[in-house]
Design a protein around this motif. Sequence first.
Motif, PDB file in Angstrom:
ATOM      1  N   ARG A  22      32.063  59.129  23.596  1.00 21.17           N
ATOM      2  CA  ARG A  22      32.283  60.527  23.251  1.00 21.17           C
ATOM      3  C   ARG A  22      33.522  61.113  23.926  1.00 21.17           C
ATOM      4  O   ARG A  22      33.843  62.277  23.738  1.00 21.17           O
ATOM      5  CB  ARG A  22      31.048  61.351  23.642  1.00 21.17           C
ATOM      6  N   ILE A  23      34.215  60.292  24.716  1.00 21.11           N
ATOM      7  CA  ILE A  23      35.373  60.778  25.474  1.00 21.11           C
ATOM      8  C   ILE A  23      36.617  60.028  25.027  1.00 21.11           C
ATOM      9  O   ILE A  23      36.723  58.811  25.192  1.00 21.11           O
ATOM     10  CB  ILE A  23      35.147  60.595  26.993  1.00 21.11           C
ATOM     11  N   ASP A  24      37.555  60.741  24.447  1.00 17.80           N
ATOM     12  CA  ASP A  24      38.751  60.114  23.877  1.00 17.80           C
ATOM     13  C   ASP A  24      39.666  59.505  24.929  1.00 17.80           C
ATOM     14  O   ASP A  24      40.417  58.564  24.636  1.00 17.80           O
ATOM     15  CB  ASP A  24      39.553  61.146  23.060  1.00 17.80           C
ATOM     16  N   THR A  25      39.644  60.036  26.149  1.00 18.65           N
ATOM     17  CA  THR A  25      40.610  59.596  27.164  1.00 18.65           C
ATOM     18  C   THR A  25      40.176  58.316  27.885  1.00 18.65           C
ATOM     19  O   THR A  25      40.932  57.790  28.690  1.00 18.65           O
ATOM     20  CB  THR A  25      40.827  60.704  28.209  1.00 18.65           C
ATOM     21  N   VAL A  26      38.952  57.844  27.632  1.00 18.74           N
ATOM     22  CA  VAL A  26      38.445  56.650  28.313  1.00 18.74           C
ATOM     23  C   VAL A  26      38.161  55.554  27.296  1.00 18.74           C
ATOM     24  O   VAL A  26      37.404  55.754  26.347  1.00 18.74           O
ATOM     25  CB  VAL A  26      37.164  56.953  29.115  1.00 18.74           C
ATOM     26  N   ASP A  27      38.777  54.403  27.501  1.00 12.57           N
ATOM     27  CA  ASP A  27      38.536  53.233  26.665  1.00 12.57           C
ATOM     28  C   ASP A  27      37.767  52.209  27.485  1.00 12.57           C
ATOM     29  O   ASP A  27      38.341  51.477  28.289  1.00 12.57           O
ATOM     30  CB  ASP A  27      39.878  52.658  26.196  1.00 12.57           C
ATOM     31  N   LEU A  28      36.436  52.176  27.307  1.00 15.96           N
ATOM     32  CA  LEU A  28      35.593  51.245  28.054  1.00 15.96           C
ATOM     33  C   LEU A  28      35.696  49.866  27.400  1.00 15.96           C
ATOM     34  O   LEU A  28      35.117  49.615  26.343  1.00 15.96           O
ATOM     35  CB  LEU A  28      34.142  51.732  28.061  1.00 15.96           C
ATOM     36  N   VAL A  29      36.440  48.975  28.044  1.00 18.59           N
ATOM     37  CA  VAL A  29      36.745  47.691  27.412  1.00 18.59           C
ATOM     38  C   VAL A  29      35.742  46.596  27.727  1.00 18.59           C
ATOM     39  O   VAL A  29      35.639  45.608  26.995  1.00 18.59           O
ATOM     40  CB  VAL A  29      38.164  47.218  27.821  1.00 18.59           C
ATOM     41  N   LYS A  30      34.953  46.753  28.797  1.00 18.25           N
ATOM     42  CA  LYS A  30      34.036  45.679  29.190  1.00 18.25           C
ATOM     43  C   LYS A  30      32.972  46.227  30.138  1.00 18.25           C
ATOM     44  O   LYS A  30      33.228  47.159  30.896  1.00 18.25           O
ATOM     45  CB  LYS A  30      34.816  44.573  29.895  1.00 18.25           C
ATOM     46  N   THR A  31      31.775  45.632  30.091  1.00 18.28           N
ATOM     47  CA  THR A  31      30.719  45.973  31.047  1.00 18.28           C
ATOM     48  C   THR A  31      30.215  44.693  31.695  1.00 18.28           C
ATOM     49  O   THR A  31      30.229  43.614  31.083  1.00 18.28           O
ATOM     50  CB  THR A  31      29.552  46.711  30.374  1.00 18.28           C
ATOM     51  N   PHE A  32      29.731  44.811  32.926  1.00 20.78           N
ATOM     52  CA  PHE A  32      29.277  43.645  33.683  1.00 20.78           C
ATOM     53  C   PHE A  32      28.004  43.984  34.458  1.00 20.78           C
ATOM     54  O   PHE A  32      27.804  45.125  34.880  1.00 20.78           O
ATOM     55  CB  PHE A  32      30.352  43.197  34.685  1.00 20.78           C
ATOM     56  N   THR A  33      27.181  42.954  34.665  1.00 22.49           N
ATOM     57  CA  THR A  33      25.987  43.107  35.501  1.00 22.49           C
ATOM     58  C   THR A  33      26.130  42.342  36.818  1.00 22.49           C
ATOM     59  O   THR A  33      25.272  42.454  37.682  1.00 22.49           O
ATOM     60  CB  THR A  33      24.734  42.607  34.760  1.00 22.49           C
ATOM     61  N   ARG A  34      27.204  41.565  36.961  1.00 16.42           N
ATOM     62  CA  ARG A  34      27.424  40.771  38.168  1.00 16.42           C
ATOM     63  C   ARG A  34      28.836  41.008  38.703  1.00 16.42           C
ATOM     64  O   ARG A  34      29.807  41.030  37.941  1.00 16.42           O
ATOM     65  CB  ARG A  34      27.234  39.279  37.887  1.00 16.42           C
ATOM     66  N   THR A  35      28.938  41.133  40.022  1.00 12.51           N
ATOM     67  CA  THR A  35      30.235  41.402  40.638  1.00 12.51           C
ATOM     68  C   THR A  35      31.202  40.241  40.461  1.00 12.51           C
ATOM     69  O   THR A  35      32.402  40.446  40.291  1.00 12.51           O
ATOM     70  CB  THR A  35      30.075  41.707  42.140  1.00 12.51           C
ATOM     71  N   GLY A  36      30.683  39.007  40.494  1.00 17.31           N
ATOM     72  CA  GLY A  36      31.550  37.845  40.347  1.00 17.31           C
ATOM     73  C   GLY A  36      32.262  37.822  39.008  1.00 17.31           C
ATOM     74  O   GLY A  36      33.461  37.510  38.930  1.00 17.31           O
ATOM     75  N   GLU A  37      31.536  38.148  37.947  1.00 16.17           N
ATOM     76  CA  GLU A  37      32.137  38.173  36.617  1.00 16.17           C
ATOM     77  C   GLU A  37      33.187  39.276  36.517  1.00 16.17           C
ATOM     78  O   GLU A  37      34.249  39.084  35.916  1.00 16.17           O
ATOM     79  CB  GLU A  37      31.043  38.383  35.562  1.00 16.17           C
ATOM     80  N   ALA A  38      32.884  40.424  37.098  1.00 12.10           N
ATOM     81  CA  ALA A  38      33.836  41.536  37.073  1.00 12.10           C
ATOM     82  C   ALA A  38      35.097  41.198  37.849  1.00 12.10           C
ATOM     83  O   ALA A  38      36.215  41.523  37.429  1.00 12.10           O
ATOM     84  CB  ALA A  38      33.181  42.795  37.649  1.00 12.10           C
ATOM     85  N   ARG A  39      34.932  40.523  38.969  1.00 12.93           N
ATOM     86  CA  ARG A  39      36.093  40.162  39.789  1.00 12.93           C
ATOM     87  C   ARG A  39      37.012  39.194  39.029  1.00 12.93           C
ATOM     88  O   ARG A  39      38.238  39.347  39.051  1.00 12.93           O
ATOM     89  CB  ARG A  39      35.636  39.530  41.108  1.00 12.93           C
ATOM     90  N   LEU A  40      36.432  38.218  38.364  1.00 12.65           N
ATOM     91  CA  LEU A  40      37.225  37.276  37.578  1.00 12.65           C
ATOM     92  C   LEU A  40      37.976  37.989  36.459  1.00 12.65           C
ATOM     93  O   LEU A  40      39.146  37.691  36.179  1.00 12.65           O
ATOM     94  CB  LEU A  40      36.323  36.182  36.989  1.00 12.65           C
TER      95      LEU A  40
END
Length: 234
Positions: A22-40
């Motif tokens: 609902r917010i034009d200024t934010v492009d959420l490109v990915k979501t993660f449930t684990r820190t290791g995956e997000a770090r990579l």
Amino acid sequence: MKAIALDDERPALDVIEAFCSRIDTVDLVKTFTRTGEARLYLEANPVDLIFLDINMPKESGLDFFRSITQQTLVIFTTAYSEYALESYEVEAVDYLLKPYTYDRFSKATQRAQARWRTLQQNQDMNNQGPGQAHLFFRADYGLVKVTVADIVFVEGLDNYLKIHLKEGHPLVLRLTMKAMLEKLPANKFIRVHRSFIVAIDKIQSIRGRMILIGEEEIPVGSSYEKDFFSLFMK
């Protein structure tokens, strides 16, 4: 702004996805449930903003954010209020207590957008002539204007920074090294030690792993040595 979200609970990520849609200024490109995956992911994909849960099972969101090298904004999302002070010590844009409303979420993203614009303006300083670029810092209960060309080096002192200038007394600020690097033009300053950032054009000589600037000797830390000496191999 490109953003990712990290939370060990999928329903929490679903809420963030719904609100970001609902917010034009934010492009959420990915979501993660684990820190290791997000770090990579972050190692290969720069983002502007992270929505980050604090109470994660293996590594806290605070520890994760401190560990990443990418300079990015962060909005913490958590069900626990006791981490609020610590979150602001790492220059968090905002601290959302679950369950939060869309209006509260929207306000946090507006703050992120404002800070992101400021960072972009600071980066644009690279195109300005000598002596024109300047920054404003909060100090002594007000804003202090500092000309970027006057900064000789920055020294880290626990939760404070000391900005050493060509003339006058050093300016002491409550700011992190990471936040300071975000403000400074990357082609003119480099971090050489966990406690030092130096202006590249102020370096007078280098002896071994010691930088000489005026009467000051600044060490080059082992983890920063490769990036620093690569400046002189181009």
